[in-house]
Design a protein around this motif. Sequence first.
Motif, PDB file in Angstrom:
ATOM      1  N   ASN A 118       0.796  -1.228   0.000  1.00  0.00           N
ATOM      2  CA  ASN A 118       0.000   0.000   0.000  1.00  0.00           C
ATOM      3  C   ASN A 118       0.828   1.277   0.000  1.00  0.00           C
ATOM      4  O   ASN A 118       0.264   2.372  -0.095  1.00  0.00           O
ATOM      5  CB  ASN A 118      -0.918   0.009   1.230  1.00  0.00           C
ATOM      6  CG  ASN A 118      -1.883  -1.154   1.231  1.00  0.00           C
ATOM      7  OD1 ASN A 118      -2.868  -1.140   0.508  1.00  0.00           O
ATOM      8  ND2 ASN A 118      -1.604  -2.163   2.040  1.00  0.00           N
ATOM      9  N   ILE A 119       2.132   1.140   0.122  1.00  0.00           N
ATOM     10  CA  ILE A 119       3.003   2.309   0.114  1.00  0.00           C
ATOM     11  C   ILE A 119       4.206   2.039  -0.775  1.00  0.00           C
ATOM     12  O   ILE A 119       4.562   0.889  -1.052  1.00  0.00           O
ATOM     13  CB  ILE A 119       3.491   2.700   1.533  1.00  0.00           C
ATOM     14  CG1 ILE A 119       4.386   1.609   2.121  1.00  0.00           C
ATOM     15  CG2 ILE A 119       2.322   3.011   2.445  1.00  0.00           C
ATOM     16  CD1 ILE A 119       5.042   2.003   3.441  1.00  0.00           C
ATOM     17  N   LEU A 120       4.831   3.130  -1.227  1.00  0.00           N
ATOM     18  CA  LEU A 120       6.078   3.062  -1.969  1.00  0.00           C
ATOM     19  C   LEU A 120       7.143   3.748  -1.135  1.00  0.00           C
ATOM     20  O   LEU A 120       6.892   4.776  -0.513  1.00  0.00           O
ATOM     21  CB  LEU A 120       5.950   3.771  -3.323  1.00  0.00           C
ATOM     22  CG  LEU A 120       4.819   3.301  -4.245  1.00  0.00           C
ATOM     23  CD1 LEU A 120       4.722   4.215  -5.466  1.00  0.00           C
ATOM     24  CD2 LEU A 120       5.026   1.855  -4.663  1.00  0.00           C
ATOM     25  N   ILE A 162       1.967   7.045  -0.064  1.00  0.00           N
ATOM     26  CA  ILE A 162       0.794   6.194   0.166  1.00  0.00           C
ATOM     27  C   ILE A 162       0.165   5.933  -1.194  1.00  0.00           C
ATOM     28  O   ILE A 162      -0.212   6.860  -1.904  1.00  0.00           O
ATOM     29  CB  ILE A 162      -0.184   6.878   1.137  1.00  0.00           C
ATOM     30  CG1 ILE A 162       0.523   7.126   2.478  1.00  0.00           C
ATOM     31  CG2 ILE A 162      -1.437   6.026   1.342  1.00  0.00           C
ATOM     32  CD1 ILE A 162      -0.178   8.098   3.390  1.00  0.00           C
ATOM     33  N   ASN A 163       0.058   4.671  -1.550  1.00  0.00           N
ATOM     34  CA  ASN A 163      -0.251   4.293  -2.936  1.00  0.00           C
ATOM     35  C   ASN A 163      -1.523   3.450  -3.009  1.00  0.00           C
ATOM     36  O   ASN A 163      -1.486   2.262  -3.299  1.00  0.00           O
ATOM     37  CB  ASN A 163       0.940   3.542  -3.533  1.00  0.00           C
ATOM     38  CG  ASN A 163       0.792   3.311  -5.019  1.00  0.00           C
ATOM     39  OD1 ASN A 163       0.249   4.152  -5.731  1.00  0.00           O
ATOM     40  ND2 ASN A 163       1.273   2.176  -5.494  1.00  0.00           N
ATOM     41  N   LEU A 199      -8.432   6.963  -3.232  1.00  0.00           N
ATOM     42  CA  LEU A 199      -7.879   8.286  -2.889  1.00  0.00           C
ATOM     43  C   LEU A 199      -6.945   8.207  -1.690  1.00  0.00           C
ATOM     44  O   LEU A 199      -6.891   9.091  -0.855  1.00  0.00           O
ATOM     45  CB  LEU A 199      -9.003   9.300  -2.642  1.00  0.00           C
ATOM     46  CG  LEU A 199      -9.880   9.646  -3.846  1.00  0.00           C
ATOM     47  CD1 LEU A 199     -10.980  10.619  -3.449  1.00  0.00           C
ATOM     48  CD2 LEU A 199      -9.044  10.238  -4.985  1.00  0.00           C
ATOM     49  N   ASN A 200      -6.202   7.081  -1.630  1.00  0.00           N
ATOM     50  CA  ASN A 200      -5.182   6.854  -0.595  1.00  0.00           C
ATOM     51  C   ASN A 200      -5.753   6.792   0.817  1.00  0.00           C
ATOM     52  O   ASN A 200      -5.057   7.128   1.794  1.00  0.00           O
ATOM     53  CB  ASN A 200      -4.081   7.914  -0.681  1.00  0.00           C
ATOM     54  CG  ASN A 200      -3.422   7.963  -2.041  1.00  0.00           C
ATOM     55  OD1 ASN A 200      -3.221   6.936  -2.686  1.00  0.00           O
ATOM     56  ND2 ASN A 200      -3.102   9.153  -2.514  1.00  0.00           N
ATOM     57  N   GLY A 229       1.127  11.469  -0.947  1.00  0.00           N
ATOM     58  CA  GLY A 229       0.166  10.534  -1.530  1.00  0.00           C
ATOM     59  C   GLY A 229       0.401  10.381  -3.015  1.00  0.00           C
ATOM     60  O   GLY A 229       0.994  11.251  -3.662  1.00  0.00           O
ATOM     61  N   SER A 230      -0.041   9.279  -3.567  1.00  0.00           N
ATOM     62  CA  SER A 230       0.113   9.052  -5.001  1.00  0.00           C
ATOM     63  C   SER A 230      -0.948   9.833  -5.773  1.00  0.00           C
ATOM     64  O   SER A 230      -2.031  10.131  -5.258  1.00  0.00           O
ATOM     65  CB  SER A 230       0.002   7.564  -5.321  1.00  0.00           C
ATOM     66  OG  SER A 230      -1.287   7.082  -4.996  1.00  0.00           O
TER      67      SER A 230
END
Length: 255
Positions: free
Chosen positions: A5-7, A19-20, A25-26, A56-57
Amino acid sequence: MNFQNILLENEGQISTITINRPQSLNALNGATISELSEALSQLEQDSNCRVIIITGSGEKSFVAGADIKEFSDFGQDKAEELARNGQNSLFNKIENLRKPVIAAVNGFALGGGLELAMACHIRYASENAKLGLPEVTLGLIPGYGGTQRLPKLVGKGLANELIFSAKMISAARAKEIGLVNEVFSLEELLSKTKELATLISKNSPQGISKAIAAVNASDSAEGYELEIKSFGKLFEMEDKKEGVSAFLEKRKPNF
């Protein structure tokens, strides 16, 4: 740990956590909170990392709130456990981390998303950002520190207005009231955040760590004493010796 869920990107002494979860919408769910907590623990122990950025992405949302589907049927005990675990594992962890954490708010920062940004030590926002705590529209209140951190940032009156009305405010208004430090175009946001992170990374990690703890204690009766003790302890640490030597020798310190 393989994150879903994160990069996590490391660039010199700056680490960026993205946050991906663009499909939601994250929004923060339990798995994302757990992964953020794990990533922060790793980075706190990583001697190469001096500053952490959370963003956020995509171009719409930093974090649009908590994932309501996860707790819609909770009772009192489970709801209290959710809030307590989130506070202890992530939000309080960020606030008390020994390394600076900067939020790059690139769009919606609502509910848990704004609470995440407020837990960070510094907040930069993009011009399209919208910030708010809409929990009372659900018959709830902020549960991840929103009622505690917002008054410290903007004052009790404005905090009450934002929490009671559940309204969203613009990035410009957020800067006006002290909720965010600076506002940039969306295209500039991350580069400007990294500029600040780079500036911070050149300074004493030991000094910054003590400064974080002292600033966090500024609203307690022990704040002054902690500052005095921390000031004294730093005189026995390597960064102070290097910093003072560099000053006297008219060179840049090598921390």
